[in-house]
Enzyme design. Sequence first.
Site, PDB file in Angstrom:
ATOM      1  N   HIS A   1       0.861  -1.184   0.000  1.00 36.92           N
ATOM      2  CA  HIS A   1       0.000   0.000   0.000  1.00 36.92           C
ATOM      3  C   HIS A   1       0.897   1.233   0.000  1.00 36.92           C
ATOM      4  O   HIS A   1       0.668   2.180   0.766  1.00 36.92           O
ATOM      5  CB  HIS A   1      -0.933   0.002   1.216  1.00 36.92           C
TER       6      HIS A   1
ATOM      7  N   ASP B   1      12.354   3.404 -18.966  1.00 34.74           N
ATOM      8  CA  ASP B   1      13.394   2.412 -18.661  1.00 34.74           C
ATOM      9  C   ASP B   1      12.782   1.092 -18.203  1.00 34.74           C
ATOM     10  O   ASP B   1      13.448   0.052 -18.209  1.00 34.74           O
ATOM     11  CB  ASP B   1      14.329   2.931 -17.555  1.00 34.74           C
TER      12      ASP B   1
ATOM     13  N   HIS C   1      -7.586   0.389  -4.456  1.00 37.09           N
ATOM     14  CA  HIS C   1      -6.875  -0.488  -3.551  1.00 37.09           C
ATOM     15  C   HIS C   1      -5.384  -0.115  -3.548  1.00 37.09           C
ATOM     16  O   HIS C   1      -4.973   0.755  -2.790  1.00 37.09           O
ATOM     17  CB  HIS C   1      -7.121  -1.943  -3.981  1.00 37.09           C
TER      18      HIS C   1
ATOM     19  N   TYR D   1      22.559  -1.633 -21.190  1.00 37.43           N
ATOM     20  CA  TYR D   1      22.512  -1.206 -19.793  1.00 37.43           C
ATOM     21  C   TYR D   1      22.855  -2.409 -18.927  1.00 37.43           C
ATOM     22  O   TYR D   1      22.423  -3.523 -19.198  1.00 37.43           O
ATOM     23  CB  TYR D   1      21.126  -0.702 -19.435  1.00 37.43           C
TER      24      TYR D   1
END
Lengths: 234, 234, 234, 234
Positions: free
Chosen positions: D98, D121, D172, D230
């Site tokens: 949450h 990204d 939620h 990367y």
Amino acid sequence: MSKYSEIKHHCYQANLQLPKLDLVVYTFGNVSTVDREKGVFAIKPSGVPYEDLKVEDIVIVDFDNNIVEGSMRPSSDTKTHAFLYKHWEHIGGICHTHSTYAVAWSQSQLDIPIFGTTHADHLTVDIPCAPPMADDLIQGDYEHNTGQQILDCFEEKKLSPKEVEMVLIGNHGPFAWGKDAAKAVYNSKVLEEIAKMAYLTLQINPNAPRLKDALIRKHFERKHGKDAYYGQGC
Amino acid sequence: MSKYSEIKHHCYQANLQLPKLDLVVYTFGNVSTVDREKGVFAIKPSGVPYEDLKVEDIVIVDFDNNIVEGSMRPSSDTKTHAFLYKHWEHIGGICHTHSTYAVAWSQSQLDIPIFGTTHADHLTVDIPCAPPMADDLIQGDYEHNTGQQILDCFEEKKLSPKEVEMVLIGNHGPFAWGKDAAKAVYNSKVLEEIAKMAYLTLQINPNAPRLKDALIRKHFERKHGKDAYYGQGC
Amino acid sequence: MSKYSEIKHHCYQANLQLPKLDLVVYTFGNVSTVDREKGVFAIKPSGVPYEDLKVEDIVIVDFDNNIVEGSMRPSSDTKTHAFLYKHWEHIGGICHTHSTYAVAWSQSQLDIPIFGTTHADHLTVDIPCAPPMADDLIQGDYEHNTGQQILDCFEEKKLSPKEVEMVLIGNHGPFAWGKDAAKAVYNSKVLEEIAKMAYLTLQINPNAPRLKDALIRKHFERKHGKDAYYGQGC
Amino acid sequence: MSKYSEIKHHCYQANLQLPKLDLVVYTFGNVSTVDREKGVFAIKPSGVPYEDLKVEDIVIVDFDNNIVEGSMRPSSDTKTHAFLYKHWEHIGGICHTHSTYAVAWSQSQLDIPIFGTTHADHLTVDIPCAPPMADDLIQGDYEHNTGQQILDCFEEKKLSPKEVEMVLIGNHGPFAWGKDAAKAVYNSKVLEEIAKMAYLTLQINPNAPRLKDALIRKHFERKHGKDAYYGQGC
């Protein structure tokens, strides 16, 4: 022992500052430091978490992006660093982060207005936001072109990289530089703080006026002018 | 041993509180503490990071800005401190920071409205924001004139520095004071917290009403009135 | 050894949670814990910083506000605690803070709308904000009347303090309670988090809809209903 | 020794990251890790504070929600985890929190627009927000149906759970997943950071443009494409 030990160590120390200063999560940033005599710079390896980083992981690269020493792949932003070192001969360190408030301004594609003396203590103009690149440049040599994009932005706005040591890349995030890597990191933190202050200022007063010229000049001069009286003068 | 050891130590301790309380980054703040009998005050040296600061670095200055003891240059804001000590004989400590929310209000050039009891526990009026100085004063003895600007603001608004121990300088940031340096730092932290609460309040409800007079009076009196019943009465 | 050792210890521990949970700066909060058999409660002394607080400083007070044990003055909010213990016989602990986002809503004089399941996990209605008191009540027995103000708010809105364990006092800040002091502190932290989430929600979408009834009911019941399946059931 | 020791340990470690990364208060989150060969997953027990959690508390559950090993009740969200593992055979870990800014977007019932390269990204589309469920589904097998709700959202928007490893559940909060539990936690942190950046961007510039396609493609490809450069490529 490597003849690049000293810049590797400086680069390592400067990179470790990023998580301490809350400028990065995970691997969202990189710092480099240059050795002008040897024509190389030291930069963080790509994708290595700060808590795992070791001095020997630091990669040595020349200004044409050739790896000179190191077994790891350098930061994916290396070509932008190389470009700036090549074109701006006075700078000694570069720092790139995705710090939260600076990124928010980058994503807004707006310069950060100069609202107060915290800003004027460091630069006398709005913090420039370079516009997003043309598509063909993105599809080309992207990181090299990001360097070009910064240069173009400074030329178009007639800014000096000696006086303005920071920039926002539109939709991306901030780059900062300085006489050495430590100063580049310092400028990155200052930029983030100014970005937050300017954000809050506009939320409180959408019509907040720009700082008046006399105050801009006064604060910049007392810290950086020939009669500066901030700091210990060393 | 210096005859100023005690105020140097107090000043040192109070300055170390600033980074602990998240009121500063780098060297963006300074605290001083006065010795009225000796006619001097102790103040942080200019531009020294808090983690490097030592007790012996603290500078002793008189109310006419002469350095009485110390090998370092005092804070660039020293003349503002001297001015306030000279004109307000009851205060024992002064604190200046660039704390984020207080600076945002300063940059907005707005007083911080009194919205709640957290505010009223400390003062009964809006936190005043002094307007930016006239250009000739900025170009003149700037830090001295910043002191004058605070004094003028208090006179114009008919405020007492005994009852209102904090002020915003338009486009710059907050100054706070109190009976000693510790209280000045406390007031700086309280100001930052009130500044954040007021900011959030206006974001949630742009028409939020000022606190009603009966509550202002009640909360201030229970903490500061002659029948105060907050704290241990010592 | 005091016969109140146990509640003193619980009260002490619960108070220490407040700075750890970032719910207070300085002395801006207080927790109490009740002993129903002995008809007393333990509460923080007024104005004592959390880092200096000792178990033996905790004050024992009865429901008519008489000090039963302790050499220090109890929290200035003691009468509000006493009032609530007297009228709500099922509660075991009370917590009052000036946490930032809860205060901002209090200063906005608005109930916190139920926007999501984080809220519904804890209560099924908007978090009530009691209006500011009438002036004569403020000038009278203020802290006692703050208790009355909470009671009136719950009666007017037909809320049960068993189901709704938190309230905002208009222009002041939050009170929370529960079966013991630890639960009261827990509710204070949950309230602060919900207050921040609701603030951000309205900034992103000023027309954000209230949570639908079926979700309110579902989330509350799975945590608190007779067939609850959240937690370990002990 | 349990034959599930390894996934229990991974699950335990991943759960401990949640409070360290500021993604949860109290017990507001849970992580699971799967063992595809054995057809089970390890998940946090319900309502246990992170500081009390022990490796042996972790519960082993199969994809039909049967407890296979463990004496505690599993997370109340277990059926959502089981549903996703059953339908998405490539995922190895799931994380639900949450976290504040992600919840604020969930409560706003809005997708998080792709504004910058931090977002690109990690994924090339807006972060989807699944709409609240129909009432009969809420009143039915709620946590199972939450899994269905996520699946429906991905089908309707034609998204691949291999390319988009995160979702918001309207009203939620967020779910994230990945090749293992560590990656699921990483995605949860990245989502929270992107959620905050997007929030700030819209506050600064309500007309901020979406990221242009060329930049979306470039940043995603340099990190995830077949010629990705990367990281260290391992």
